[in-house]
Design an enzyme around this catalytic site. Structure first.
Site, PDB file in Angstrom:
ATOM      1  N   ASP A 159      -5.444   4.589  -5.089  1.00 51.43           N
ATOM      2  CA  ASP A 159      -4.416   5.414  -5.738  1.00 51.43           C
ATOM      3  C   ASP A 159      -4.941   6.797  -6.107  1.00 51.43           C
ATOM      4  OD1 ASP A 159      -2.996   3.005  -5.611  1.00 51.43           O
ATOM      5  OD2 ASP A 159      -3.492   2.474  -7.682  1.00 51.43           O
ATOM      6  N   GLU A 200       7.121   2.834  -3.739  1.00 49.03           N
ATOM      7  CA  GLU A 200       6.313   3.274  -4.877  1.00 49.03           C
ATOM      8  C   GLU A 200       5.459   4.481  -4.504  1.00 49.03           C
ATOM      9  OE1 GLU A 200       3.957  -0.185  -5.744  1.00 49.03           O
ATOM     10  OE2 GLU A 200       2.482   0.254  -4.185  1.00 49.03           O
TER      11      GLU A 200
END
Length: 645
Positions: A34, A198
């Site tokens: 991430d 997402e």
């Protein structure tokens, strides 16, 4: 170095260090997932998911992120939001930095989104908790802001895993960098699977904004990127204004051994000419979220104005650093030679006492010009800062002259005042200040610095030195090494929390042994300094922050004048002028002994070296006074004016 606990005089081999920036980059850049990455004021800043804190990595080179130390910039004491800390997003608004992230109390369903704010304009903080953002009473993750039509919006994923239907992308207007306003809007998004949507992040193109998001379960090998876009002038809170682009835009590459590429970010190259994507991927097709690592690669644009991300590269593939990345040459101190973009630059004093400038264009053409009409004395020094080139020189009456070139503007010049008796050296600090140091007429260390707004300030760091010092930044610290009047190695340093904001000086020993100006660089958690001894050998001292000790060793050689040191990747290099007038090269790779080679040629001045991709170029003055470069044993004369002896 805040304090010197021990001075250890012994011969040691340097600790083995992982590869850093050199001619090429190899992924991964980080061992977590991430990622968010940006380039600002001479450094790359990276943050990834760490679980219980927000950590940052900083490096002047992209490859250097792989071995840069982590700095924890925020750790929350509130037990309702200090666990499962995921997906930081780093953004700058109105002169402050904001990190948007997801956290919970340890229960996944309780994830909400939060934002912390910096105290000033430094991506490393310090940060303080600012707010919970876009809270609609249900599971929410992966919040990121974006700007469209000059207004800020916030996008995130909800309502959450384990509920019916795929996770949903939401949008809401922002009224401050830490709060949203008005109603949220659900944005339908295709994804090739009935699972998550997402990690949506924005990308600006010509006349439109792209929203790139991840789909499918992150533990699956088919985790991938899809995309929507909206043209300028349209309202992003009207779902029908968004165009859905068909199919994935970045997905698994089985042949390269890359699976699950996603949860990405975007950043510009240091010179602003290239676009790069940062993302996480893994090397297994098994269902697992373990083994995800951060990677980066350049992308291009299609003729229709859409981004072309290409395919994920294998970890074994080499990546050319971003345009303007310094490739660890003179990192990060000043010298007469340095790299700007695709060009090698060199500055020196001409026989007419002007500032001579030589450079090589990407097609190999060698060029020469003269900067400014002011007379200079001694040797100039300089550094790159973004797309700008900066040079500093001493005038015959002891003033510090600053000359700089900006694309589209040309060369400008300004006077930084009196008080310089020796040649200047300098650096750019992490906050964008330009620092210049030099010997004052009374032998002390004079210091000038320029704020980002152009204001020039100065002070004096004291001491008693001879010759020309060397300076470089080490994180947010400033370090200067100089030869004392007793031929010792003197170390001046400053760091943001030093008592009374006053610089300090300590003694690295070597009394009577330093017989040239020092040269050096920072490397990982170490600071390195080299100099010539009375018998012509090269002595090397380095401070290891992990052990808090200064070590010394002798590299041998038989040199005259002042050597020049830099690193190229993990290898340390020293070039010097031998007593025979030839160019000598001493180097050592991690875990090996020092090697030496006579590269031949005829030098009539001290050499200066740079790293350029897979090559090392050394500049020197030839027997006839012209500039020449050495690439191995090949010597190439450069056309143009002569160099003063």
């Amino acid at each position: 170095m805040k304090r010197l606990l021990a001075l250890v005089m012994c011969l040691v081999l340097l600790p083995v260090s992982p590869a850093q920036a050199g001619s090429t980059i190899r992924n991964p850049l980080n061992g977590s997932a991430d990622p968010t990455l940006t380039y600002f004021n001479g450094n790359y800043y990276l943050a990834t998911t760490l679980g219980n804190r927000i950590g940052m990595w900083r490096s002047p080179t992209l490859a250097g992120l792989a071995t840069a130390p982590e700095t924890t910039v925020f750790r929350d004491a509130d037990v309702s939001r200090n666990k499962q800390v995921w997906a930081p997003g780093l953004y700058r608004f109105d002169g402050r930095w904001y990190i948007y992230y997801t956290a919970s109390d340890g229960v996944d369903a309780n994830h909400r989104m939060y934002v912390i704010e910096s105290a000033g304009d430094d991506p490393m903080g310090p940060y303080h908790f600012k707010a919970r953002i876009a809270d609609h009473g249900e599971y929410a993750i992966d919040g990121e802001p974006f700007v469209h039509n000059g207004r800020r919006y916030f996008t995130w994923s909800g309502p959450g895993r384990g509920r019916s239907g795929p996770a949903q992308i939401y949008l809401q207007a922002m009224d401050t960098p830490w709060s949203t306003t008005g109603a949220r809007v659900a944005l339908p998004a295709s994804g090739g699977c009935d699972e998550v949507r997402e990690g949506a992040v924005s990308l600006r193109g010509a006349g439109r904004t792209f929203l790139v998001y991840s789909t499918c379960d992150t533990s699956k090998p088919d985790y991938q990127l899809w995309m929507k876009s909206i043209t300028d002038g349209q309202d992003p809170l009207v779902p029908d204004n968004w165009i859905q682009h068909a199919g994935p835009v970045f997905w698994r590459n089985d042949a390269a051994g890359v699976f699950g590429p996603g949860h990405n970010g975007f950043f510009k190259s240091p010179d602003g000419t290239e676009d790069w994507i940062v993302y996480h991927g893994k090397t297994t097709s098994e269902y697992t979220s373990a083994g995800r690592t951060t990677r980066a690669q350049k992308f291009t644009w299609n003729a229709d104005g859409t981004p072309n991300f290409g395919r994920p590269l294998a970890l074994a593939d080499t990546v050319v650093p971003p345009s303007g990345d310094p490739w660890a040459s003179q990192d990060p101190g000043a010298a007469r030679g340095y790299v700007v973009g695709e060009e090698k630059q060199y500055f020196d004093r001409t026989p007419e006492d002007a500032l001579g400038h030589w450079w090589q264009q990407p097609n190999g053409t060698l060029r020469h010009d003269t900067w400014g009409g002011s007379l200079i004395a001694g040797r100039p020094s300089g550094f790159r800062h973004g797309t700008e080139q900066h040079a500093f020189a001493r005038t015959p009456d002891g003033r510090l002259r600053h000359l700089w070139w900006t694309p589209g503007v040309g060369v400008r010049s300004e006077d930084w005042g009196t008080g310089l008796a020796g040649d200047p050296t300098g650096m750019v600090s992490v906050n964008g200040q330009k620092h210049v140091f030099g010997r004052a007429p009374n032998g002390t260390l004079a210091h000038w610095w320029q704020e980002p707004d152009g204001t020039v300030r100065r002070d004096n760091w004291g001491g008693s030195l001879v010759g020309t010092p060397t300076a470089y930044a080490f994180g947010d610290e400033q370090h200067v090494f100089a030869r004392g009047t007793d031929n010792s190695l003197r170390h001046y340093y400053w760091y943001p929390k030093i008592p009374d904001n006053l610089p300090a000086v300590d003694d690295w020993g070597a009394v009577g042994t330093v017989h040239s100006d020092p040269t050096g660089f920072a490397f990982g958690r170490q600071q390195h300094v080299f100099y010539r001894t009375a018998n012509g050998t090269v002595e090397h001292r380095f401070f290891d922050h992990s052990e808090w000790k200064v070590y010394t060793e002798n590299w041998g050689g038989n040199l005259v004048g002042t050597p020049f040191a830099f690193r190229h990747g993990p290898t340390q290099h020293v070039y010097g002028r031998g007593v025979d007038g030839a160019l000598w090269h001493l180097w050592r790779q991690p875990g090996t002994s020092v090697q030496a080679q006579n590269l031949g040629g005829t030098l009539t001045g001290d050499p200066v070296g740079i790293a350029f991709r897979g090559e090392q170029h050394v500049f020197s003055r030839s027997a006839d006074g012209s500039l020449q470069t050495h690439l191995g044993t090949t010597v190439t004369p450069w056309p143009g004016g002569q160099i003063a002896p």
